[in-house]
Motif scaffolding. Sequence first.
Motif, short mmCIF file in Angstrom:
data_model
loop_
_atom_site.label_atom_id
_atom_site.label_comp_id
_atom_site.label_asym_id
_atom_site.label_seq_id
_atom_site.Cartn_x
_atom_site.Cartn_y
_atom_site.Cartn_z
N ALA A 47 0.83 -1.21 0.00
CA ALA A 47 0.00 0.00 0.00
C ALA A 47 0.86 1.25 0.00
N GLN A 48 0.44 2.27 -0.74
CA GLN A 48 1.14 3.55 -0.79
C GLN A 48 0.16 4.67 -0.45
N PRO A 49 -0.31 4.72 0.80
CA PRO A 49 -1.30 5.74 1.17
C PRO A 49 -0.74 7.14 1.01
N ARG A 50 -1.64 8.09 0.74
CA ARG A 50 -1.22 9.46 0.46
C ARG A 50 -1.98 10.46 1.32
N LEU A 51 -1.35 11.61 1.49
CA LEU A 51 -1.93 12.72 2.22
C LEU A 51 -2.29 13.82 1.23
N THR A 52 -3.31 14.59 1.57
CA THR A 52 -3.67 15.77 0.79
C THR A 52 -3.51 16.99 1.70
N LEU A 53 -2.89 18.04 1.17
CA LEU A 53 -2.65 19.25 1.95
C LEU A 53 -3.06 20.46 1.12
N THR A 54 -3.65 21.45 1.77
CA THR A 54 -3.97 22.69 1.08
C THR A 54 -2.91 23.75 1.36
N TYR A 55 -2.79 24.67 0.41
CA TYR A 55 -1.98 25.87 0.61
C TYR A 55 -2.72 27.01 -0.07
N ASP A 56 -2.24 28.23 0.11
CA ASP A 56 -2.90 29.38 -0.47
C ASP A 56 -2.69 29.38 -1.98
N GLY A 57 -3.68 28.84 -2.70
CA GLY A 57 -3.57 28.78 -4.15
C GLY A 57 -3.59 27.39 -4.72
N GLY A 58 -3.72 26.37 -3.88
CA GLY A 58 -3.74 25.03 -4.45
C GLY A 58 -3.75 23.91 -3.44
N VAL A 59 -3.48 22.71 -3.96
CA VAL A 59 -3.52 21.48 -3.18
C VAL A 59 -2.29 20.63 -3.51
N LEU A 60 -1.70 20.05 -2.49
CA LEU A 60 -0.57 19.12 -2.65
C LEU A 60 -1.03 17.71 -2.32
N VAL A 61 -0.43 16.72 -3.00
CA VAL A 61 -0.61 15.31 -2.64
C VAL A 61 0.77 14.76 -2.30
N GLU A 108 -7.67 -2.67 -2.70
CA GLU A 108 -8.90 -3.44 -2.89
C GLU A 108 -8.77 -4.77 -2.16
N ALA A 109 -9.79 -5.08 -1.35
CA ALA A 109 -9.79 -6.36 -0.64
C ALA A 109 -10.16 -7.48 -1.60
N HIS A 110 -9.49 -8.63 -1.44
CA HIS A 110 -9.76 -9.78 -2.30
C HIS A 110 -9.62 -11.04 -1.45
N GLY A 111 -10.75 -11.44 -0.84
CA GLY A 111 -10.73 -12.62 0.02
C GLY A 111 -9.87 -12.39 1.24
N ASP A 112 -8.84 -13.22 1.40
CA ASP A 112 -7.99 -13.13 2.59
C ASP A 112 -6.77 -12.25 2.37
N HIS A 113 -6.75 -11.49 1.26
CA HIS A 113 -5.61 -10.61 1.00
C HIS A 113 -6.07 -9.36 0.27
N ASP A 114 -5.14 -8.44 0.08
CA ASP A 114 -5.46 -7.17 -0.57
C ASP A 114 -4.62 -6.99 -1.83
N HIS A 115 -5.14 -6.16 -2.73
CA HIS A 115 -4.39 -5.73 -3.91
C HIS A 115 -4.22 -4.22 -3.82
N HIS A 116 -3.01 -3.74 -4.09
CA HIS A 116 -2.69 -2.33 -3.95
C HIS A 116 -2.38 -1.72 -5.32
N TYR A 117 -2.82 -0.46 -5.51
CA TYR A 117 -2.63 0.21 -6.79
C TYR A 117 -2.13 1.63 -6.54
N ALA A 118 -1.31 2.12 -7.47
CA ALA A 118 -0.79 3.48 -7.35
C ALA A 118 -0.49 4.05 -8.73
N GLY A 119 -0.77 5.33 -8.90
CA GLY A 119 -0.50 6.05 -10.13
C GLY A 119 -0.50 7.54 -9.83
N SER A 120 -0.67 8.34 -10.85
CA SER A 120 -0.66 9.79 -10.64
C SER A 120 -1.98 10.27 -10.03
N PRO A 121 -1.92 11.22 -9.11
CA PRO A 121 -3.14 11.86 -8.62
C PRO A 121 -3.79 12.69 -9.74
#
Length: 409
Positions: A47-61, A108-121
């Motif tokens: 898993a590659q969990p991500r954070l979202t942050l705001t700033y004055d004028g936009g959003v960072l991931v 995504e959960a799949h029975g007794d294990h998980d599948h993880h996905y990552a790409g561009s925000p």
Amino acid sequence: MTTFFRYGGTALTAAFATLATACAGTTGAEESTYPATPVPATEVSSAQPRLTLTYDGGVLVADEGDLAVVDEFELDGFNRLSPAGDGRHVLISTDGGFRVLDTGSWTEAHGDHDHHYAGSPTLTALKFDAEKPGHAVAHAGVTALFDDGTGRIDVFDPAGLESATELPPLDSYTLAEAHHGLAVPVPGGGMLVTLGDSDKRTGVALLDKSGAEIVRTEDCPGIHGATVAADGVVVFGCEDGTVIFRKGSFEKASAPDPYGRIGNQSGTVNSPVVLGDYKTDPDAELERPERIALVDTRTASVRLVDLGTSYTFRSLGRGPHGEALVLGTDGDLRIIDPETGELVRRIPVTEPWIEPDDWQSPRPALEVHDTTAFVIDPATNSLHAVDVVSGEIRSAELPYTPNEISSVA
């Protein structure tokens, strides 16, 4: 007043009783090093969990692991963040509605294990229209969006956000008066909605899935904020304590002071005790409290804990085992036993700071995911990751001054 809405794909008509609700500047950034071409999501080993942050004028991931900024998006205005409820998307309360941001990472959960996905925000073109977007609450498998400008509540299944071209079907409710409020979906298709009008907020009502009122309480002056504790208990903040909703009925947890406002709460399914802020001066333009409230939902009681430092509404969080976490203006993260109120540990994270007068101004903020407490520090444009168990801290510099932070998990 007759209100039309669709529920479960069926057009329904319901007569509603009168319901109303309560509820930085930047630094010069280097030239972007993010991929010029979006990277399609592919399966990854972990898993590659991500954070979202705001700033004055936009959003960072940013990546939760190495804290590196994955991408940034320009977005004018004062933007606020809420998890969409699917572990992937974030809802941005911005001009004209709730904009959908795809963090590009999910599991995504799949029975007794998980599948993880990552790409561009992706900051998608999808937006839930709202005159004045307010609270977004994910609970009971759906997400409720509250429009403070119209009193309309839109409910949707967050799984429907997988489409990048169209919004999921909406079940829409319109309350009698517009106001700053919130709605909490409950199992079975109903919801809890706060009561009041533009001048005052008084309580909360339970509606069934057709919109008919089942039960209400008006023993919650100035109602604001809600959270969920163990066993599906929902807690609402009041100016004299809290109101607890459990199994179809309401119970009052009174504050020890005539005016004891608990306006912001942090709950977890791992604890029957809710962490709340606590203010006692009804006339203060800005009160800097030094006590927190621990609300035991089993006994409907409020315990106050003196921290010895002040904190803000962005200072509250919960640990992996239900620990109460508070980020103080002295720069320390306090870990508190919610059952006893005893201080378990203090971890220095930032330099001491002062809460700004304007609630929209940046200040250190806390967001917790699993065993990690993420802290943003606008004074140094930093993002810190604090291991709640070991006390170890990882840090990274941000290209802009952060304001809000949210994890989708």
